[in-house]
Design a protein around this motif. Structure first.
Motif, mmCIF file in Angstrom:
data_model
loop_
_atom_site.group_PDB
_atom_site.id
_atom_site.type_symbol
_atom_site.label_atom_id
_atom_site.label_comp_id
_atom_site.label_asym_id
_atom_site.label_seq_id
_atom_site.Cartn_x
_atom_site.Cartn_y
_atom_site.Cartn_z
ATOM 1 N N ASN A 544 25.143 -32.551 0.846
ATOM 2 C CA ASN A 544 26.847 -31.895 1.761
ATOM 3 C C ASN A 544 27.639 -30.562 1.363
ATOM 4 N N ARG A 545 27.492 -29.995 0.480
ATOM 5 C CA ARG A 545 27.810 -28.765 0.263
ATOM 6 C C ARG A 545 27.250 -27.386 1.328
ATOM 7 N N ASN A 546 25.822 -27.642 1.470
ATOM 8 C CA ASN A 546 24.847 -26.704 1.831
ATOM 9 C C ASN A 546 25.447 -27.651 3.481
ATOM 10 N N GLN A 547 24.929 -28.743 3.658
ATOM 11 C CA GLN A 547 25.325 -28.843 4.860
ATOM 12 C C GLN A 547 26.404 -28.462 5.473
ATOM 13 N N ASN A 548 26.942 -28.498 5.351
ATOM 14 C CA ASN A 548 28.812 -28.365 5.211
ATOM 15 C C ASN A 548 29.624 -26.094 5.630
ATOM 16 N N ILE A 549 28.535 -25.446 4.735
ATOM 17 C CA ILE A 549 28.791 -24.441 4.724
ATOM 18 C C ILE A 549 27.559 -23.946 5.627
ATOM 19 N N LEU A 550 26.170 -23.872 5.321
ATOM 20 C CA LEU A 550 25.370 -23.785 6.068
ATOM 21 C C LEU A 550 24.874 -23.790 7.877
ATOM 22 N N VAL A 551 25.424 -25.201 8.228
ATOM 23 C CA VAL A 551 25.534 -25.379 9.068
ATOM 24 C C VAL A 551 26.502 -25.992 9.538
ATOM 25 N N THR A 552 27.555 -26.566 9.573
ATOM 26 C CA THR A 552 29.165 -27.288 9.777
ATOM 27 C C THR A 552 29.760 -25.738 10.168
ATOM 28 N N GLY A 553 29.251 -24.564 8.940
ATOM 29 C CA GLY A 553 30.097 -23.627 8.649
ATOM 30 C C GLY A 553 29.934 -22.860 10.269
ATOM 31 N N TYR A 554 28.567 -22.717 10.230
ATOM 32 C CA TYR A 554 28.250 -21.630 11.080
ATOM 33 C C TYR A 554 28.517 -22.048 12.853
ATOM 34 N N PHE A 555 28.617 -23.343 12.874
ATOM 35 C CA PHE A 555 28.903 -24.637 14.328
ATOM 36 C C PHE A 555 30.314 -24.275 14.549
ATOM 37 N N LEU A 556 31.494 -23.937 14.169
ATOM 38 C CA LEU A 556 32.777 -24.023 14.297
ATOM 39 C C LEU A 556 32.755 -22.522 14.306
ATOM 40 N N VAL A 557 32.126 -21.525 13.681
ATOM 41 C CA VAL A 557 32.402 -19.910 13.937
ATOM 42 C C VAL A 557 31.637 -20.165 15.295
#
Length: 702
Positions: A544-557
């Motif tokens: 989840n940490r990888n998904q949150n930063i590298l996927v969700t984070g990139y999506f939000l930005v």
């Protein structure tokens, strides 16, 4: 934001002259010392405004004889930061000989072409148009300043009488005249005919003062400004700007409104060149934009030439009621407001143009005043936008002082035009260096405190962009900003702490970027982590940490940046910093590789939607960027070493030898690739992946 309080609220200007420092200085060095002291206080003169001079006995390099040499601030530059090489040096006898060449006011501009023939010691610093104004005043040391308090008196309808009343004969007075050779002769005539004068006020313009010593000249300048400030404060006869008309919104609401408004404005005024913005809600601005006389005084325009050369002759006052803050209506009315301003400016140009006038310039406003909110200023770079706002605050202070004791008078329209479209000013504009490739662009770099983030920011700054850094690590972010300030200065770099996995935090970062620079053109999504573990040891937390930063984070930005770029309607570029592991699976790193693959595919999806609005989206895939990397400083280095059965200290050499080109990949290599994809050099590329890995056949995209 720069704080400018009303003149009366300032503590009195005091002398900063240090006799111990001055005792060891030569005459040119005393001029420099005096200039830096004067330029350090915006109450004395504005940025880049004013000039100083000294007539110095020096040895002629050809004859060996002692001659009089005029040292005077050269064209351009700022008194607060000027060095000795910022002064022009000219032979006084040759400047006196120029009088024989003068053919009258109709030909005075040609006198500028003679100034290089008066140069002493082959000094390459170009002499300014104000050189004769200093040369012909028969005093050893001369200051020409633009203090708000003095200009307030100079811009009064009854300026001449007030000069006599306030200064009791210490200062002479000359009516408005464009700076130039003829004004220099008039200054000489008045100073010669009244030898007891300490200086002269130029109507609507500024102050000349002089002395027999550098210290005496400096202290006379301050004395005259103090007298003006004191008299204005003691003789106010009417409410400031006619009194308060509108409420002022709270600070957080002002900032939020400005952050929403600035990209909308920026998109509408950036057709010919990208503009950068500045927001100012200092007390002086808020007092003005909440006043009864706002519209009336704004329409009169500025008086001092230094002011309107930066701000245009008048600002745009936006139709906004802070008591009923309808931001949607404000945005909806922008097109009509801008069109009306451009039409008015074009009509001004047509009324005033002469046969040899340069072509009309950008007709958009520079200064925007919003009741109850503050002031926006837009220009081709951030420093120019900020300084334009500061100059308009000078104009506000002038209007406050003049209207408090008399009636403020702006410069006549034709006179203003003749300054704005002066052929000598046009020549100066034509000599400006070509803009850098990213001039006028705003970039946001996530993961900005890391090695790649800092290298990318440095590259973008060097190419002329303004950069906002963001990172979750506040301490490292502050250090990164401090490092980059040395590259580009305070106007072009800023930082805001943020967690890209938080929707609210991402929105706050985008708002901060808009408020600081006016909008966004380039997004570099670079925030990252790395983790390695065999599949059976990969916990849900790691996944989840990888998904949150590298996927969700990139999506939000990317979503937030996309919305802003769509609002601006001037296109943009996004660059995702992914990884070779997004294309090539690695054993023992399933969480990381999967997230990086999703990141690459997200970029392709955004590219599909972005094309319709001119937003390009591309990917840079690094591999084994070890030097300067915060990721490789931690557990990831040990994990990859263990996975490859090598010592951790040998990791960089291992990856170098593994590459096809046998080269190490550095943060600067990634920065070059990001710059290429962010700039117009790749203007016809979107949805692409650029590997920067020194060669890895498994990562070939085709």
């Amino acid at each position: 934001m720069t704080a400018h309080a009303p003149s009366a609220a300032h503590t009195p200007i005091v002398s900063k002259w240090d006799d111990a420092v001055a005792a060891s200085l030569s005459e040119p060095e005393l001029l420099l010392y005096r200039s830096n002291l004067l330029g350090s206080d915006l109450r004395v003169t504005n940025f880049g405004g004013g000039n100083t001079s000294a007539k110095v006995r020096m040895k002629d390099y050809l004859t060996g004889q002692e001659v009089d040499v005029l040292w005077v601030k050269g064209s351009g530059g700022d008194l607060g930061s000027i060095k000795l090489d910022g002064f022009s040096t000219l032979y006084m006898d040759k400047l006196q000989a120029l009088k024989g060449r003068y053919r009258g006011r109709a030909h005075e501009d040609e006198m500028v072409d003679y100034l290089p023939h008066c140069t002493y010691n082959l000094n390459p610093r170009a002499a300014s148009i104000d050189t004769p104004l200093h040369a012909y005043i028969p005093k050893a040391h001369v200051d020409h300043m633009h203090p708000d308090a003095i200009i307030a008196i100079a811009a009064c309808a009854d300026s001449r009488r007030l000069t006599e009343v306030i200064f009791g004969g210490q200062l002479g007075w000359l009516p408005w005249q464009r700076p130039g050779y003829d004004l220099g002769l008039k200054l000489e005539a008045l100073a010669t005919s009244q030898p007891n004068l300490k200086g002269i006020i130029l109507e609507g313009h500024g102050l000349f003062t002089w002395g027999e010593t550098a210290k005496g000249c400096y202290e006379t300048t301050l004395e005259m400004i103090r007298l003006a400030e004191q008299w204005l404060a003691e003789n106010v006869k009417q409410p400031v700007f006619g009194g308060v008309k509108t409420t002022t919104l709270p600070a957080d609401q002002r900032a939020a409104l400005a952050a929403r408004l600035m990209p909308a404005l920026r998109g509408r005024i950036s057709a010919s060149e990208r503009k950068l913005g500045d927001f100012n809600d200092s007390p002086a601005v808020l007092e003005f934009v909440a006043s009864h006389d706002l519209a009336k005084l704004a329409a009169l325009g500025t008086s001092c030439p230094d002011h309107f050369l930066r701000t245009k002759i008048r600002p745009l006052v936006l139709d906004f009621d802070p008591a009923k803050p309808d931001v949607d209506a404000l945005l909806a009315g922008l097109d009509a407001a801008l069109e009306a301003y451009r039409a008015d400016y074009t009509a001004y140009y047509e009324r005033c143009k002469r046969a040899n006038s340069p072509a009309i310039r950008d007709a958009n406003p520079v200064i925007y005043l919003i009741p109850g909110v503050g002031m926006l200023s837009f220009a081709k770079d951030k420093a120019t936008a900020r300084i334009a706002g500061e100059f308009y605050i000078n104009a506000i202070n002038v209007m406050r002082g003049a209207n408090g004791v008399d009636t403020y008078v702006g410069l006549p329209e034709q006179e203003a035009f003749d300054i704005e479209y002066w052929l000598l000013e046009e020549a100066k504009l034509q000599r400006m260096p070509k803009p850098k490739s990213l001039a006028g662009r705003v970039a946001l770099v996530t993961g900005g405190a890391g090695g790649i983030g800092q290298a990318v920011a440095r590259q973008l700054l060097q190419e002329g962009a303004c950069v906002m850094l963001t990172d979750i690590d506040a301490g490292a972010l502050a250090e990164a900003k401090a490092n980059l300030l040395k590259v580009a200065g305070k106007d072009n770099i800023d930082a805001v702490q943020g967690d890209i996995t938080s929707e609210a935090a991402v929105e706050a970062v985008i708002e901060a970027t808009s408020l600081r620079f006016g909008g966004l053109d380039i997004l570099v999504s670079n925030a990252g982590i790395a983790s390695a573990a065999p599949l059976e040891d990969t916990t849900l937390e790691i996944w989840n940490r990888n998904q949150n930063i590298l996927v969700t984070g990139y999506f939000l930005v990317s979503r937030a940046a996309f919305r802003l770029m769509k609002q601006q309607k001037i296109g943009g570029s996004m660059v995702f910093v992914a990884s070779k592991n997004g294309l090539v699976a690695s054993a023992g790193a399933s969480a990381y590789c999967t997230a990086k693959a999703a990141e690459i595919h997200l970029a392709r999806c955004v590219a599909l939607e972005g094309a319709a609005i001119g937003v390009r989206v591309n990917v840079v895939n690094p591999d084994a960027v070890i030097r300067g990397s915060r990721i490789w400083d931690g557990k990831w280095k040990e994990e990859r070493a263990a996975s490859n059965k090598i010592e951790a200290d040998n990791i960089e050499e291992f990856y170098r030898q593994r590459s096809m080109l046998k080269l190490s990949v550095l943060p600067e290599d990634i920065a070059e690739a990001v710059y290429f994809l962010a700039s117009d050099k790749s203007g016809k590329s979107t949805g692409n992946v650029l590997n920067v890995d020194a060669g890895n056949a498994a990562a070939f995209t085709r």
